[in-house]
Write an enzyme that holds these catalytic residues in place. Structure first.
Site, short mmCIF file in Angstrom:
data_model
loop_
_atom_site.label_atom_id
_atom_site.label_comp_id
_atom_site.label_asym_id
_atom_site.label_seq_id
_atom_site.Cartn_x
_atom_site.Cartn_y
_atom_site.Cartn_z
N GLU A 155 18.53 -18.64 8.55
CA GLU A 155 18.96 -17.72 7.50
C GLU A 155 17.75 -16.98 6.94
OE1 GLU A 155 22.95 -19.01 5.65
OE2 GLU A 155 21.35 -20.00 4.55
N SER A 158 24.50 -12.51 5.20
CA SER A 158 25.33 -11.29 5.23
C SER A 158 26.25 -11.20 6.45
CB SER A 158 24.46 -10.03 5.13
OG SER A 158 23.81 -9.98 3.88
N GLU A 208 17.97 -21.17 -1.24
CA GLU A 208 18.13 -21.09 -2.70
C GLU A 208 17.67 -22.39 -3.35
OE1 GLU A 208 22.23 -19.79 -2.76
OE2 GLU A 208 21.59 -17.86 -1.92
N GLY A 252 23.00 -12.35 1.11
CA GLY A 252 23.64 -11.64 0.00
C GLY A 252 23.20 -10.20 -0.17
N HIS A 260 18.81 -25.33 2.03
CA HIS A 260 19.15 -23.92 1.82
C HIS A 260 18.01 -23.23 1.05
CE1 HIS A 260 21.11 -20.27 0.47
NE2 HIS A 260 21.99 -20.47 1.43
N ASN A 288 29.75 -21.45 2.83
CA ASN A 288 28.94 -22.01 1.74
C ASN A 288 29.38 -21.32 0.46
OD1 ASN A 288 26.99 -22.80 -0.06
ND2 ASN A 288 25.29 -21.74 0.95
N LYS A 342 28.50 -21.95 -2.50
CA LYS A 342 27.46 -21.92 -3.55
C LYS A 342 28.08 -22.33 -4.88
CE LYS A 342 25.04 -18.62 -0.73
NZ LYS A 342 24.10 -17.51 -0.59
P1 PGA Z 1 25.69 -14.65 2.43
O1 PGA Z 1 25.01 -16.09 2.21
O2 PGA Z 1 26.65 -14.79 3.59
O3 PGA Z 1 26.39 -14.37 1.14
O4 PGA Z 1 24.59 -13.70 2.73
C1 PGA Z 1 24.70 -16.91 3.30
C2 PGA Z 1 24.07 -18.19 2.83
O5 PGA Z 1 23.28 -18.17 1.86
O6 PGA Z 1 24.31 -19.27 3.40
#
Ligand code: PGA
Length: 254
Positions: free
Chosen positions: A168, A213, A95, A174, A93, A10, A12
């Site tokens: 997640e 992560s 976010e 992150g 997601h 992803n 983003k």
């Molecule tokens: P990350 O993000 O691997 O940077 O923690 C995962 C995600 O949001 O899908």
């Protein structure tokens, strides 16, 4: 039941034309691991160029609108994504659930629209830290899953083959923090039970990915957890050097 592992990146809001070289490097390297499905979900504006750069490799979107077309300024429909060369999309997601205030009902609508159009779907669920600390993670994420799952004739024909779930935990995205392997196993088992309750035998065949992560240093441990069928990877998917070892770890665990 053995399910084929899926490792999806992803990107983003990262990625310009110059980064198509990384898309190509990832797609080329992924060919060495046919036992793993690999996909990259890039910014919408990069989809068409990415798909042209790597024919046969799965390029995905990060969101889709639930309507077929109409007065939705700035939004992108499933038909548009398919037309640009995408074969799948992320929906729900955290976010977007947070920043765009997307509800479970809206996420469900997005998943249904995408599947009915023939786009694969990675549907994300996950709990905030206060929910985890209160001991409510399994119940909360389970309820979120139930309310977000696609139903209806248009979507049903594409389940289980075109649907994956990504667990997640929001506090793991992150941050470099991940749940214990026991906590991941407990959540994935609970989500599996809900998928079977929703879809019967087909629910056994839907991959459940872990996300948050995931890195080359922890991928093997995560993939060794029962009922973890792959990963949704953010930061570590931007560079082939970081992402390909995660694909390799999934292959080794297959
Ligand atoms: P990350 O993000 O691997 O940077 O923690 C995962 C995600 O949001 O899908």
């Amino acid at each position: 039941m053995a399910r084929k592992k899926l490792v999806a990146g992803n990107w983003k809001m990262n990625g310009l034309s110059a980064d198509l070289a990384e898309v190509k490097a990832i797609a080329d390297a992924a060919r060495a691991y046919p036992q793993v499905d690999v996909a990259l979900c890039v910014p919408a504006i990069l989809i068409e160029r990415a798909a042209r750069a790597v024919p046969g490799f799965a390029i995905g979107a990060q969101d889709v609108h639930e309507a077929e077309s109409g007065a939705y300024t700035g939004c992108v429909s499933a038909a548009m994504l398919l037309d640009a060369g995408a074969s799948l999309t992320i929906v729900g997601h955290s976010e977007r659930r947070d920043a765009q205030r997307e509800s479970d009902a809206q996420v469900k609508g997005k998943a249904e629209a995408a599947l009915a159009s023939g786009l694969g779907v990675i549907l994300c669920v996950g709990e905030a830290l206060d929910v985890r600390e209160a001991g409510d993670a399994v119940a909360t994420v389970g309820a979120q899953l139930d309310a977000s799952l696609p139903h209806g004739a248009g979507a049903a024909a594409h389940i289980p083959d075109d649907l994956a779930i990504a667990y997640e935990p929001i506090w793991a995205i992150g941050t470099g923090r991940i749940p214990t392997t026991e906590a991941i196993a407990e959540m994935h088992a609970a989500l599996r039970r809900r998928l079977v309750a929703a879809y019967g035998e087909a629910g056994e065949r839907i991959p459940i990915l872990y996300g948050g992560s995931v890195k080359s240093s922890n991928a093997a441990e995560i993939f060794s957890v029962r009922d973890v069928d792959g990963a949704l990877v953010g930061g570590a998917s931007l560079k082939a050097a970081d992402f390909v070892p995660i694909v390799a770890a999934a292959a080794a665990a297959s």
